[in-house]
Design an enzyme around this catalytic site. Structure first.
Site, short mmCIF file in Angstrom:
data_model
loop_
_atom_site.label_atom_id
_atom_site.label_comp_id
_atom_site.label_asym_id
_atom_site.label_seq_id
_atom_site.Cartn_x
_atom_site.Cartn_y
_atom_site.Cartn_z
N ALA A 1 0.76 -1.20 0.01
CA ALA A 1 0.03 0.02 0.00
C ALA A 1 0.81 1.19 -0.03
CB ALA A 1 -0.74 -0.09 1.09
N TYR B 1 19.59 1.74 10.17
CA TYR B 1 18.75 2.78 10.53
C TYR B 1 18.83 2.99 11.82
CZ TYR B 1 15.19 5.81 8.45
OH TYR B 1 14.59 6.97 7.83
N ARG C 1 -1.51 4.17 -4.44
CA ARG C 1 -2.06 2.97 -4.81
C ARG C 1 -1.70 1.43 -4.27
NH1 ARG C 1 -0.50 1.62 -11.02
NH2 ARG C 1 1.68 2.00 -10.00
N GLY D 1 9.63 3.79 6.86
CA GLY D 1 8.81 2.98 6.15
C GLY D 1 8.97 1.50 5.62
N ALA D 2 8.13 0.47 6.00
CA ALA D 2 8.25 -0.84 5.53
C ALA D 2 8.64 -0.95 3.91
CB ALA D 2 7.04 -1.53 5.87
N ASP D 3 8.00 -0.26 3.12
CA ASP D 3 8.54 -0.15 1.74
C ASP D 3 9.82 -0.47 1.41
OD1 ASP D 3 8.23 2.25 2.29
OD2 ASP D 3 7.59 2.86 0.50
N ARG D 4 10.45 0.80 2.10
CA ARG D 4 12.01 0.90 1.82
C ARG D 4 12.77 -0.30 2.32
NH1 ARG D 4 13.66 6.03 4.93
NH2 ARG D 4 15.60 5.91 3.76
N LYS E 1 -0.65 -1.97 -4.69
CA LYS E 1 -0.12 -3.08 -5.69
C LYS E 1 -0.13 -4.34 -4.97
CE LYS E 1 3.38 0.07 -7.63
NZ LYS E 1 4.80 0.34 -8.14
N THR F 1 10.02 27.86 -20.00
CA THR F 1 9.79 27.52 -18.75
C THR F 1 9.35 26.23 -18.52
OG1 THR F 1 9.39 30.05 -18.15
CG2 THR F 1 8.64 28.44 -16.84
#
Length: 238
Positions: free
Chosen positions: A7, A86, A11, A93-96, A13, A168
């Protein structure tokens, strides 16, 4: 049979794996999660492993749609042969962390792991299995929105990436992408200086991966759904 759920900020996945390969994968907006319940019911799913960096109500929607109790995966101080440096893994974040675990399975040497979605995260992992940490910066659309909201004259569509932007719109597109590529390339140089082994390869995943890959000095390896791969590893090896 396992259901794996990632999550993100915008989105969800998901993937179904039977121990030999992926039977199905997909992605939906958060407000469409409830509609996945019937689809997931088509498989005899025994376990559900999930990671979330989304709002709490997204986790609740996942719990209601899942075919069995969700096992939430979070960053830890170590897993298998990977050590997390860490300072406080509980805030990460768990995703990392999961992207790093997946990268370890794919690349035994030093590697930079970049996930290009709503945010861009860039991680450093050594051949010895030391996850040294990483960076978080806004993704491309967040950068563009911040410029549109915080300046008087930059509320416009981005143009084309150019070596020397002369308008620009092109300056916006080129500057945002240069920032993304610069972060990834800088992490590579820092990891090389730390290990003394030369520039590491880059594993790149996420919705903006292809756009970023085209502009990096050294072509990266694009891997779809790296976080789901990390979830699968945790589900199989825990």
């Amino acid at each position: 049979m396992k259901l794996l759920l990632d999550a993100g900020n915008s989105r969800l996945k998901w993937g179904v794996h039977d121990g030999r390969g992926w039977l199905a994968q997909g992605a939906v907006a958060h407000d469409a999660i409830a509609g996945l319940a019937a689809q997931w019911a088509a498989w005899p799913i025994r376990t559900v492993h999930a990671a979330s960096v989304a709002r709490p109500e997204v986790a609740e929607a996942i719990a209601q749609a899942a075919p069995c109790v969700v096992q939430w995966v979070r960053a830890t101080a170590a897993f298998a042969d990977v050590r997390n440096h860490y300072r406080n893994p509980a805030e990460q974040g768990a995703d990392r962390w999961l992207a790093v675990l997946a990268a370890r399975s794919l690349c035994p040497g030093d590697v930079v792991v970049a996930c290009a979605g709503t945010a861009l995260t860039v991680e450093a992992l050594t051949a010895e299995g030391d996850y040294l940490g990483g960076m978080i910066l806004p993704g491309q659309q967040l950068m563009l929105r911040s410029l549109a909201q915080g300046t008087a004259q930059l509320d416009r569509l981005a143009g084309q990436v150019q070596a020397f932007p002369q308008g620009t719109a092109d300056a916006l597109a080129s500057g945002v992408l240069a920032a993304q590529c610069g972060a990834i390339e800088r992490m590579g140089r820092q990891l090389a200086a730390h290990t003394g082994r030369g520039l590491p390869p880059v594993l790149l995943t996420g919705g903006d991966a292809a756009v970023i890959a085209a502009q990096l000095a050294v072509p990266p390896r694009i891997v779809d759904n790296l976080v789901l791969m990390g979830l699968l590893r945790v589900a199989c090896e825990s």
